[in-house]
Design an enzyme around this catalytic site. Structure first.
Site, short mmCIF file in Angstrom:
data_model
loop_
_atom_site.label_atom_id
_atom_site.label_comp_id
_atom_site.label_asym_id
_atom_site.label_seq_id
_atom_site.Cartn_x
_atom_site.Cartn_y
_atom_site.Cartn_z
CG HIS A 102 -1.78 1.22 1.30
ND1 HIS A 102 -2.98 1.28 0.62
CD2 HIS A 102 -1.64 2.42 1.90
CE1 HIS A 102 -3.54 2.46 0.82
NE2 HIS A 102 -2.73 3.17 1.59
CG ASP A 106 -11.70 4.14 6.06
OD1 ASP A 106 -11.17 5.03 6.75
OD2 ASP A 106 -11.50 4.03 4.84
NE ARG A 129 -9.94 11.13 9.36
CZ ARG A 129 -9.11 10.36 8.65
NH1 ARG A 129 -9.52 9.21 8.15
NH2 ARG A 129 -7.88 10.72 8.46
CB SER A 135 -8.27 5.78 7.60
OG SER A 135 -8.66 5.80 6.26
CE LYS A 137 -8.84 2.74 3.52
NZ LYS A 137 -9.07 4.12 3.11
N1 URA Z 1 -5.68 7.32 2.93
C1 URA Z 1 -6.67 6.70 3.60
O1 URA Z 1 -7.16 5.67 3.15
N2 URA Z 1 -7.10 7.24 4.75
C2 URA Z 1 -6.59 8.37 5.30
O2 URA Z 1 -7.03 8.80 6.35
C3 URA Z 1 -5.56 9.02 4.58
C4 URA Z 1 -5.11 8.47 3.40
#
Ligand code: URA
Length: 434
Positions: free
Chosen positions: A82, A161, A168, A183, A187
């Site tokens: 990621h 999320d 947010r 966050s 995932k």
């Molecule tokens: N990428 C995400 O998936 N979440 C965040 O809070 C910031 C970047």
């Protein structure tokens, strides 16, 4: 338990318990807590911060707020990668076929562009017909059959999320370390990989502008993953200038293909080999970084990595001929050079501005509903430390509309600083955390 008491506890600097965090996530996901109370809690977290234990419990509650993927019927150790996002970051396009060609199964969830940053799914859609809308069964079948599949985030994966991120985004509470870490990791954990390699970007094109913040984020995410029983490592890497030379969806696909042919830009090739080595090590396919690098280099030299890309494109409905015939990829109608306004060394590039220039050409989304022009963008010829003569091309711009191109070029030039003094070379890989 009452949401009011949870907000007040955090506002006063208290530490939330696992039960309190689970209560808030479960009720919010179910639509039983209103956005205004959650906004207040997010702001309290923003100012009071969270402990390591709270960050971990929040992540786990979010990861378990929806479906979690079970990849156990896919043979071998599943390694995910990621990136926290950047400009010209086409790493997954070259990296995933390369590691898959080395025998490591790739079962990856990817996203679309966000703000000034691009997204893997948009880039892959440059291949005519390509889709990431796979069923979970097709996803598993492709990984078992050809060793690689990439799908988009399903609505059921970490739904907490999804709701929280949108909230947010509009309440100025994105840039908090615990909220970003939870966050991203929620995932990743819900997607079921055994091992996760993180590429945490730092610099003007990244979320984390300061290096120390990027290291802290990387450490927090590695700790969360390890506590959840996953193998973890993270590289903190430079995003003070675009990665490689291409910025823009199909242009980045072309650069990724060139990299799989062994003709990629030095910085991009180095990053792909470094992350690929981390993945092969995590997946038990290599016992040292040097043997991992050798395997990856062989996969490129033998053509196996490029063939794997073609197989992957075909398996997901795309035209595999485009891997060998770049004229089949989306092409812009206007090609313009951007001349340097004076002679000197490129000493600074405001990286997120370059991403925004691509967006202005139509290469990214202005709103959630926008469709994007896959053909537009830039191929950069001069990066930090390079000498340029007045009038020489800084970059080639690919566009389809004259007015957008003019505005974008003006902004592009403002993002560049040209100085008499040669700057110190930027370090691509700033550190590793495991
Ligand atoms: N990428 C995400 O998936 N979440 C965040 O809070 C910031 C970047």
């Amino acid at each position: 338990m009452r949401m009011y008491d949870i907000i007040m506890k955090k506002r006063n600097g208290g530490e939330l318990s696992k039960e309190e965090l689970r209560f808030f996530i479960e009720k919010y996901t179910a639509g039983e807590i209103p956005d205004y109370q959650v906004s207040a809690l997010m702001m309290a977290i923003y100012f009071q911060k969270m402990t390591e234990a709270e960050t971990y419990e929040l992540t786990m509650a979010m990861a378990e707020s929806g479906e979690t993927l079970d990849l156990s019927d896919i043979r071998g150790i599943k390694v995910d990668k990621h990136s926290t996002g950047g400009v010209g970051d086409k790493t997954s396009l070259a990296l995933t076929p390369m590691v898959a060609a080395c025998g490591l199964p790739v079962a990856k969830m990817s996203g679309r562009g966000l703000g000034h940053t691009g997204g893997t799914i948009d880039k892959l859609e440059s291949f005519p017909g390509f889709t990431t809308s796979l069923t979970v069964e097709q996803f598993h079948e492709n990984v078992n059959r050809i060793g690689i599949a990439i799908m988009g985030q399903t609505a059921d994966l970490a739904p907490a999320d999804k709701k929280l991120y949108a909230l947010r985004d509009v309440t100025a509470t994105v840039d908090n370390l615990s909220l970003i870490a939870s966050s991203i990791m929620s995932k990743k954990l819900a997607s079921g990989a055994d091992a996760i390699v993180l590429d945490v970007k730092t610099g003007s094109g990244a979320f984390m502008k300061k290096e120390e913040d990027a290291f802290a984020l990387a450490e927090a995410m590695v700790k969360i993953g390890k506590s959840a029983g996953r193998r973890m490592s993270a590289l903190v890497t430079d995003m003070d200038q675009p990665l490689g030379n291409a910025v823009g969806n199909s242009l980045e696909v072309i650069e990724a293909i060139e990299t799989l042919q062994g003709k990629g830009p030095k910085d991009f090739t180095e990053l792909v080999l470094s992350l690929g080595s981390e993945m092969l090590m995590a997946g038990g396919r290599a016992d040292s970084i040097s043997s991992a690098r050798q395997q990856l280099e062989e996969a490129v030299q033998s053509g196996a990595a490029l063939r794997k890309l073609a197989e992957f494109v075909e398996a997901q409905g795309g035209d595999p001929r485009a891997v060998y015939d770049l004229s089949l990829l989306p092409k812009a109608s206007r090609i313009t050079e951007i001349p340097a306004p004076k002679s000197g060394y490129v000493s600074r590039i405001i990286c997120d501005e370059i991403g925004s220039c691509c967006l202005m050409l139509g290469g990214g989304r202005e709103t959630k509903e926008s469709t994007i022009d896959l053909s537009v963008g830039f191929v950069i010829h001069k990066k930090i430390g390079d000498y340029v003569k007045e009038g020489e091309s800084l970059a080639t711009m690919y566009s389809n509309e004259e007015t957008k191109a003019e505005a974008s070029m003006e902004r592009f030039l403002k993002a560049y600083t040209i100085s008499e003094e040669k700057p110190l070379p930027a370090k691509l890989i700033k550190g590793r955390i495991d």
